[in-house]
Write a protein that holds these residues in place. Structure first.
Motif, short mmCIF file in Angstrom:
data_model
loop_
_atom_site.label_atom_id
_atom_site.label_comp_id
_atom_site.label_asym_id
_atom_site.label_seq_id
_atom_site.Cartn_x
_atom_site.Cartn_y
_atom_site.Cartn_z
N ASN A 14 39.65 35.55 14.74
CA ASN A 14 41.05 35.30 14.41
C ASN A 14 41.44 35.92 13.07
OD1 ASN A 14 41.72 34.03 16.80
ND2 ASN A 14 40.90 32.07 16.11
N GLU A 33 35.26 36.69 3.73
CA GLU A 33 34.32 36.02 4.65
C GLU A 33 33.10 35.60 3.84
OE1 GLU A 33 33.76 34.79 7.79
OE2 GLU A 33 31.77 34.40 6.93
N SER A 39 29.82 35.72 11.69
CA SER A 39 28.63 34.88 11.55
C SER A 39 28.90 33.44 12.00
CB SER A 39 28.14 34.88 10.09
OG SER A 39 29.20 34.49 9.24
N ALA A 44 28.97 33.43 18.82
CA ALA A 44 28.23 32.43 19.59
C ALA A 44 29.01 31.97 20.82
CB ALA A 44 27.91 31.22 18.71
N SER A 45 29.95 32.80 21.26
CA SER A 45 30.76 32.40 22.41
C SER A 45 30.05 32.78 23.71
CB SER A 45 32.13 33.09 22.34
OG SER A 45 32.03 34.43 22.78
N THR A 173 31.74 36.82 0.55
CA THR A 173 32.69 36.42 -0.49
C THR A 173 33.34 35.12 -0.04
OG1 THR A 173 33.09 38.72 -1.09
CG2 THR A 173 34.77 37.13 -1.73
N ALA A 206 39.60 29.71 8.99
CA ALA A 206 38.18 29.41 8.79
C ALA A 206 37.55 28.72 10.00
CB ALA A 206 37.98 28.59 7.53
N TRP A 209 35.53 25.52 10.10
CA TRP A 209 35.55 25.07 8.69
C TRP A 209 36.99 24.85 8.21
CZ3 TRP A 209 32.21 28.62 10.68
CH2 TRP A 209 30.86 28.49 10.42
N THR A 270 27.42 27.10 29.36
CA THR A 270 27.23 26.51 28.08
C THR A 270 27.26 24.99 28.21
OG1 THR A 270 28.34 26.20 25.90
CG2 THR A 270 29.68 26.79 27.73
N VAL A 316 30.25 26.31 17.44
CA VAL A 316 31.13 25.14 17.39
C VAL A 316 32.57 25.58 17.62
CG1 VAL A 316 31.98 23.27 15.95
CG2 VAL A 316 29.58 23.93 15.83
N GLY A 353 41.97 28.27 19.37
CA GLY A 353 42.08 29.63 19.88
C GLY A 353 40.85 30.01 20.66
C1 LIG Z 1 30.05 27.74 22.90
C2 LIG Z 1 31.35 28.46 22.86
C3 LIG Z 1 31.68 29.34 23.88
C4 LIG Z 1 32.90 30.03 23.83
N1 LIG Z 1 33.17 30.92 24.82
C5 LIG Z 1 34.34 31.59 24.81
C6 LIG Z 1 34.60 32.56 25.80
O1 LIG Z 1 33.77 32.84 26.66
N2 LIG Z 1 35.80 33.18 25.77
C7 LIG Z 1 36.73 32.92 24.82
O2 LIG Z 1 37.80 33.51 24.89
N3 LIG Z 1 36.49 32.04 23.83
C8 LIG Z 1 35.32 31.38 23.79
N4 LIG Z 1 35.03 30.49 22.80
C9 LIG Z 1 36.00 30.30 21.73
C10 LIG Z 1 35.88 31.37 20.66
O3 LIG Z 1 34.55 31.75 20.46
C11 LIG Z 1 36.45 30.87 19.35
O4 LIG Z 1 37.74 30.40 19.58
C12 LIG Z 1 36.56 31.94 18.29
O5 LIG Z 1 35.34 32.63 18.14
C13 LIG Z 1 36.98 31.30 16.97
O6 LIG Z 1 37.13 32.31 16.01
P1 LIG Z 1 37.57 31.97 14.55
O7 LIG Z 1 37.85 33.27 13.88
O8 LIG Z 1 38.68 30.98 14.56
O9 LIG Z 1 36.33 31.19 13.90
P2 LIG Z 1 34.92 31.73 13.37
O10 LIG Z 1 34.39 32.84 14.18
O11 LIG Z 1 34.03 30.56 13.19
O12 LIG Z 1 35.29 32.32 11.94
C14 LIG Z 1 35.61 31.53 10.82
C15 LIG Z 1 34.92 32.14 9.63
O13 LIG Z 1 35.39 31.52 8.43
C16 LIG Z 1 34.35 31.66 7.48
N5 LIG Z 1 34.60 30.76 6.35
C17 LIG Z 1 34.59 29.40 6.36
N6 LIG Z 1 34.87 28.93 5.11
C18 LIG Z 1 35.07 30.01 4.30
C19 LIG Z 1 35.40 30.17 2.92
N7 LIG Z 1 35.57 29.12 2.11
N8 LIG Z 1 35.53 31.43 2.42
C20 LIG Z 1 35.33 32.52 3.22
N9 LIG Z 1 35.02 32.40 4.54
C21 LIG Z 1 34.91 31.18 5.09
C22 LIG Z 1 33.11 31.31 8.29
O14 LIG Z 1 31.93 31.79 7.68
C23 LIG Z 1 33.42 31.96 9.62
O15 LIG Z 1 32.77 33.23 9.78
C24 LIG Z 1 33.81 29.81 22.78
C25 LIG Z 1 33.47 28.93 21.75
C26 LIG Z 1 32.24 28.27 21.77
C27 LIG Z 1 31.85 27.36 20.67
#
Ligand SMILES: Cc1cc2nc3c(=O)[nH]c(=O)nc-3n(C[C@H](O)[C@H](O)[C@H](O)COP(=O)(O)OP(=O)(O)OC[C@H]3O[C@@H](n4cnc5c(N)ncnc54)[C@H](O)[C@@H]3O)c2cc1C
Length: 492
Positions: A14, A33, A39, A44-45, A173, A206, A209, A270, A316, A353
């Protein structure tokens, strides 16, 4: 004047998707990040670009339609990272009724705009080869379309594109404090060094988080809108020979996927359990691994056990809590919460999302912020990601072209490089005219030239960055090769 128009906390799909979209609109963007890109949950999806058949059951028609529509947009945007995948759904007499599933698939086929992906068909598993790996009690089934993606590379290539459009991407960072005034003042811990910058608008992306960032970095009152749901996957040696995936109905009404993975393996997932604690420490436990093996053994002739697992990972999900009681009932859609209180600089918080909907989420986020930023238009629907400037089914032709240009590559090596870098394979291999011009081979088919590319263009800094996020070569590396890669990357 602020250093940046937009600062983004979080380098998952995102955050990276928003950074790319915003940079392409001419905004000055910085993304921070705390670890490596992807990471968190985004590596881990289940790696599916899908509408989510099971969400239909809960009546989440709007979510499913939006996600289905994204499938072919993303497939055209990143044909190297995303491929069509046919799913076999065996009918289990003890599971959902044939009529219900037929109806669901009819809706699935109809509501998603589909030009490329073939429609659903009924299967006779007693005669069709797709029934061969299954136990003989499965007689009928369906086959339908979705897509499979390299989730972590999708994040990285969004970040690469963002940088090429002017964004600043800062990995390792951590944002430790954000103070709100007319602009945001961010205090960053960049590899142990304190750095300050300011931005007109802040996005908290985040992921899992998001609320701890709100509480500890932004010092906001708790919002308590987040529910965390842990999902685990296992990888085992290939269970069957063809290229389709299976979607299995577990006895507890959950669904489990078995997906061909990295040529020689099957990805199985999963589980779905509510979670509390630090999302950074999540790992699959014994019970979850046994559960997944158990579901496979119910359906397949092959029998697997924990000892067959070559890799396991967990992630997660951050779910926007709309008050529903059961975890499976919470809508997997995202929520964007805009806070512009006290006339201070605006804050947008991203909840939930899916990998599938990241591009739409980015467009929506910028739409929500349009009052605070210069006028701009959505542009990402037709713009390929780096290396994705070829037709959606042009992968085999690109592999053949790559082998003509670099004839010393094996078919498998060329295929792996094309599915990671697309047309940018050119930048990885350069003018090499023989195998040893790519430098030493560190393990599997990973060469020094590729590692240099990943370090200079894709923020790779450790062996894990290369082996588990920029590639999945971790499945083919020994511990000694991994140590050699680490030493190579640290210049030892
Ligand atoms: C088991 C599982 C299976 C899934 N399968 C699918 C699927 O098949 N298809 C699909 O469409 N979706 C799927 N999803 C959903 C999808 O993976 C998530 O919605 C998506 O990856 C979330 O992305 P994100 O960017 O919001 O979060 P993240 O990828 O977690 O990114 C957030 C980032 O913020 C960083 N961060 C946190 N605090 C700080 C800080 N203070 N300063 C700097 N950085 C920070 C973290 O290190 C992390 O890297 C799945 C989810 C799970 C858990």
């Amino acid at each position: 004047m602020a250093d940046f128009d937009l600062a983004i906390i979080g380098g998952g799909i995102n955050g990276a998707g928003i950074a790319r979209d915003a940079a392409g609109r001419g905004l000055k963007v910085v993304l921070v990040e705390q670890n490596d890109l992807a990471s968190g949950t985004s590596s881990a999806s289940s790696k599916l670009i899908h509408g989510g058949l099971r969400y239909l059951e809960r009546g989440a028609l709007r979510l499913v339609r939006a996600a289905l529509t994204e499938r072919e947009i993303l497939l055209r945007m990143a044909p190297h990272l995303i491929r069509p995948l046919r799913f076999v759904l065996p009918l289990d007499p003890a599971g959902r009724s044939r009529l219900l599933l037929r109806l669901g698939l009819l809706v699935y086929d109809r509501i998603g705009r589909r030009e490329i992906l073939p429609p659903t068909r009924a299967l006779d598993l007693t005669t069709d080869a797709l029934g061969l790996p299954l136990r003989s009690r499965f007689h009928r089934g369906f086959e339908y379309s979705d897509c499979f993606a390299d989730d972590a590379r999708l994040v990285v290539l969004n970040a690469v594109d963002a940088v090429e459009r002017g964004a600043s991407i800062r990995t390792r960072t951590r944002c430790v404090r954000a103070e709100r005034g007319e602009v945001w003042r961010l205090i960053l811990d960049a590899r142990g060094e304190r750095v300050e910058l300011n931005a007109r608008v802040l996005i908290n992306a985040a992921g899992a988080w998001v609320e701890s960032v709100a509480a500890t970095v932004l010092r906001q009152a708790p919002l308590n809108r987040l529910r965390l749901d842990k999902g685990s996957h296992i990888v085992v040696p290939r269970l069957y020979d063809h290229d389709r995936a299976y979607i299995l109905q577990a006895p507890d009404a959950r669904v489990v996927f078995a997906i061909p993975f990295q040529r020689d393996f099957t990805l199985i997932g999963t589980t779905d359990r509510s979670f509390s604690g630090d999302p950074g420490t999540v790992t699959p436990n014994e019970g979850e691994i046994d559960y997944l093996c158990g579901v496979i053994n119910e359906y397949f002739r092959a029998n697997i056990a924990a000892a067959d697992v070559v890799w396991a990972f967990a992630g997660v999900r951050a779910l926007y809590d709309d008050g529903a009681r059961k975890m499976q009932d919470i809508d997997r859609d995202y929520a964007l919460v805009l806070d512009k209180s006290f006339g201070g600089a605006p804050l947008l918080t991203v909840y939930g999302g899916k990998l599938t909907t990241f591009r739409r989420l980015a467009e929506d986020a910028l739409e929500r912020l349009s009052h605070f930023l210069p006028h701009s238009r959505p542009w990402t629907a037709k713009a390929p990601l780096p290396g994705g400037d070829f037709v959606f089914d042009g992968g085999p032709a690109l592999v053949a072209r790559t082998r003509r240009r670099w004839p010393f590559l094996s078919q498998d090596h060329a295929r792996r490089l094309v599915s990671a870098y697309g047309t940018r394979v050119e930048q990885v291999l350069g003018a090499a005219d023989r195998a040893d011009a790519l430098g030493e081979c560190i393990g599997a088919d990973l060469t020094a030239a590729e590692v240099h590319y990943l370090m200079s263009k894709e923020w790779a800094e450790t062996a894990d960055d290369v082996l588990w996020r920029r590639s999945k070569l971790g499945l083919r590396f020994s511990a000694a090769q991994k140590a050699a890669l680490e030493a190579f990357m640290q210049g030892k």
